[in-house]
Motif scaffolding. Structure first.
Motif, PDB file in Angstrom:
ATOM      1  N   PRO A   1       1.295   0.343  11.149  1.00  0.00           N
ATOM      2  CA  PRO A   1       1.300   1.620  10.435  1.00  0.00           C
ATOM      3  C   PRO A   1       2.526   2.489  10.678  1.00  0.00           C
ATOM      4  O   PRO A   1       2.592   3.609  10.169  1.00  0.00           O
ATOM      5  CB  PRO A   1       0.049   2.301  10.999  1.00  0.00           C
ATOM      6  CG  PRO A   1       0.009   1.840  12.432  1.00  0.00           C
ATOM      7  CD  PRO A   1       0.532   0.425  12.422  1.00  0.00           C
ATOM      8  N   HIS A   2       3.498   2.031  11.441  1.00  0.00           N
ATOM      9  CA  HIS A   2       4.596   2.903  11.840  1.00  0.00           C
ATOM     10  C   HIS A   2       5.505   3.319  10.686  1.00  0.00           C
ATOM     11  O   HIS A   2       5.973   4.454  10.636  1.00  0.00           O
ATOM     12  CB  HIS A   2       5.443   2.224  12.926  1.00  0.00           C
ATOM     13  CG  HIS A   2       4.741   2.081  14.229  1.00  0.00           C
ATOM     14  ND1 HIS A   2       5.153   1.227  15.220  1.00  0.00           N
ATOM     15  CD2 HIS A   2       3.627   2.691  14.720  1.00  0.00           C
ATOM     16  CE1 HIS A   2       4.331   1.304  16.255  1.00  0.00           C
ATOM     17  NE2 HIS A   2       3.410   2.184  15.973  1.00  0.00           N
ATOM     18  N   LEU A   3       5.775   2.395   9.749  1.00  0.00           N
ATOM     19  CA  LEU A   3       6.725   2.666   8.672  1.00  0.00           C
ATOM     20  C   LEU A   3       6.066   2.530   7.308  1.00  0.00           C
ATOM     21  O   LEU A   3       5.254   1.621   7.086  1.00  0.00           O
ATOM     22  CB  LEU A   3       7.913   1.707   8.744  1.00  0.00           C
ATOM     23  CG  LEU A   3       8.822   1.796   9.972  1.00  0.00           C
ATOM     24  CD1 LEU A   3       9.871   0.693   9.934  1.00  0.00           C
ATOM     25  CD2 LEU A   3       9.483   3.170  10.061  1.00  0.00           C
ATOM     26  N   ALA A   4       6.432   3.429   6.395  1.00  0.00           N
ATOM     27  CA  ALA A   4       5.995   3.293   5.003  1.00  0.00           C
ATOM     28  C   ALA A   4       6.746   2.120   4.374  1.00  0.00           C
ATOM     29  O   ALA A   4       7.930   1.909   4.648  1.00  0.00           O
ATOM     30  CB  ALA A   4       6.283   4.579   4.239  1.00  0.00           C
ATOM     31  N   LYS A   5       6.064   1.373   3.537  1.00  0.00           N
ATOM     32  CA  LYS A   5       6.623   0.142   2.980  1.00  0.00           C
ATOM     33  C   LYS A   5       6.875   0.300   1.480  1.00  0.00           C
ATOM     34  O   LYS A   5       6.036   0.824   0.750  1.00  0.00           O
ATOM     35  CB  LYS A   5       5.670  -1.019   3.241  1.00  0.00           C
ATOM     36  CG  LYS A   5       5.331  -1.185   4.725  1.00  0.00           C
ATOM     37  CD  LYS A   5       4.135  -2.101   4.931  1.00  0.00           C
ATOM     38  CE  LYS A   5       3.756  -2.230   6.403  1.00  0.00           C
ATOM     39  NZ  LYS A   5       3.218  -0.972   6.956  1.00  0.00           N
ATOM     40  N   ASP A   6       8.017  -0.188   1.031  1.00  0.00           N
ATOM     41  CA  ASP A   6       8.343  -0.164  -0.397  1.00  0.00           C
ATOM     42  C   ASP A   6       7.856  -1.417  -1.110  1.00  0.00           C
ATOM     43  O   ASP A   6       7.681  -1.405  -2.331  1.00  0.00           O
ATOM     44  CB  ASP A   6       9.853  -0.013  -0.584  1.00  0.00           C
ATOM     45  CG  ASP A   6      10.358   1.310  -0.063  1.00  0.00           C
ATOM     46  OD1 ASP A   6      10.002   2.351  -0.645  1.00  0.00           O
ATOM     47  OD2 ASP A   6      11.088   1.311   0.953  1.00  0.00           O
ATOM     48  N   PHE A   7       7.666  -2.484  -0.364  1.00  0.00           N
ATOM     49  CA  PHE A   7       7.139  -3.721  -0.952  1.00  0.00           C
ATOM     50  C   PHE A   7       6.454  -4.491   0.160  1.00  0.00           C
ATOM     51  O   PHE A   7       7.032  -4.704   1.231  1.00  0.00           O
ATOM     52  CB  PHE A   7       8.270  -4.566  -1.553  1.00  0.00           C
ATOM     53  CG  PHE A   7       7.784  -5.670  -2.466  1.00  0.00           C
ATOM     54  CD1 PHE A   7       7.688  -5.460  -3.831  1.00  0.00           C
ATOM     55  CD2 PHE A   7       7.423  -6.914  -1.958  1.00  0.00           C
ATOM     56  CE1 PHE A   7       7.247  -6.464  -4.678  1.00  0.00           C
ATOM     57  CE2 PHE A   7       6.981  -7.933  -2.788  1.00  0.00           C
ATOM     58  CZ  PHE A   7       6.893  -7.707  -4.166  1.00  0.00           C
ATOM     59  N   ALA A   8       5.200  -4.908  -0.076  1.00  0.00           N
ATOM     60  CA  ALA A   8       4.432  -5.654   0.916  1.00  0.00           C
ATOM     61  C   ALA A   8       4.125  -7.037   0.363  1.00  0.00           C
ATOM     62  O   ALA A   8       3.453  -7.158  -0.674  1.00  0.00           O
ATOM     63  CB  ALA A   8       3.142  -4.922   1.262  1.00  0.00           C
TER      64      ALA A   8
END
Length: 339
Positions: free
Chosen positions: A146-153
């Motif tokens: 959960p540490h970083l927001a993701k632009d593509f998973a």
């Protein structure tokens, strides 16, 4: 860790049911972590991982993506937790100086392709990568972090293993209930044939297909050879399948737990056994990272052939990732202008 037999589809359901309450709790905690937004950084962030514990092929996918991004003109940095290593980081991996005991076997392997930062806290790792000139971040094994927001998973699925018995850890291999996890994924990459027919459950998410490809030069060298194969990976039978596909004859397969730290006695035993069998020793790239330290391990590293593998990424998957990278960069630029 070695995956227990009851994790497999058709395994001992009693053991799974006894552990199911713990799995239910584990799955809910994992979903709560997955739902957290995370800190947004000023770079595009692409996360790669899998729905289950164990090897699905995510590390070669991370390497292939980093290579493709570099060819596009980006400066990708891979962020890794450094599983199996003792450093908490943030630390940039130096292949000529570091070893697997320090940084983990997968980061050490990946660092031969592109810059790699190991950090238990991905936010701290991202900051170091930005300071060192990264233009895009590739998170290896971080779909649930959960540490970083993701632009593509991107979720990687091993077609040969599927979702096992369908239970959550420790009752089964799933990290969380499948359908709620799926809502957080942008795409799925199936590695190999879908032997367990799990693709019917995707619910409209884009699905792409690829396969493990052995290094052509080493494949030619191993074709027709009698080999003693040894490995400490999530699914050793996948390594055996690859060897058989290229035409090697496996006279013995020695499987160790994933990320296994080989001892001197184990190295000596493998060397002795190969000599008695008249077989060629062969292992994986990941295992080769852990063959260092004492004289027997050094001798084993010199004697063993290493079979590199890759996972070609479909053009349409790369196009979707590139769009996410460009969209993220545009959003950051717009926000900066508004400030």
């Amino acid at each position: 860790m070695r995956a227990p037999a009851f994790w497999q589809a058709g395994g001992n359901r009693l053991a799974a049911w006894l552990l199911a309450p713990i799995g239910w709790l584990y799955g809910r905690i994992a979903l709560a972590r997955l739902a957290r937004e995370g800190e947004r950084v000023a770079l595009p962030v692409i996360a790669i991982g899998n729905f289950t514990a164990g090897g699905a092929g995510k590390t070669p996918v991370a390497r292939a993506l980093a290579t493709a991004l570099a060819q596009r003109g980006e400066k990708p940095f891979i962020l890794s937790r450094g599983y199996g290593g003792r450093l908490h980081g943030p630390h940039r991996v130096e292949p000529a100086r570091d070893n697997a005991a320090m940084v983990g076997d997968e980061p050490l392997m990946l660092a031969r392709t592109c810059p790699v930062i190991v950090s238990r806290d991905r936010r701290a790792g991202a900051k170091l990568a930005i300071q060192q000139g990264a233009s895009v971040l590739v998170l290896d094994d971080a779909l649930h972090n959960p540490h970083l927001a993701k632009d593509f998973a991107l979720a990687v699925v091993d077609g040969g293993a599927g979702f096992g018995n369908g239970f959550c850890l420790p009752a089964g291999p799933l990290r969380a209930p499948f359908r709620p996890m799926l809502r957080h994924m942008d795409a799925i990459l199936m590695i190999g044939a879908d032997r367990h027919h799990v693709a019917v459950e995707w619910g409209g998410r884009p699905i792409f297909a690829s396969a493990i490809a052995a290094d052509p030069r080493m494949a030619e060298a191993l074709r027709g050879q009698c080999v003693l194969a040894f490995c400490g990976i999530g699914r050793p039978e996948k390594f055996a399948e690859t060897l058989r596909e290229i035409g090697a004859e496996i006279v013995r397969l020695r499987a160790f737990p994933d990320h296994h730290a080989f001892t001197e006695s184990e190295a000596s035993a493998l060397l002795s056994e190969a000599g008695k069998l008249g077989a060629m020793l062969v292992t994986t790239e990941k295992d080769a990272m852990r063959l260092a330290g004492g004289p027997a391990r050094e001798k084993l590293r010199e004697a063993a052939k290493v079979l590199p593998v890759s996972v070609p990424l479909p053009d349409d998957l790369l196009a979707a990732i590139y769009r996410a990278v460009d969209s993220s960069r545009s959003r950051v630029s717009t926000a900066s202008g508004l400030e």
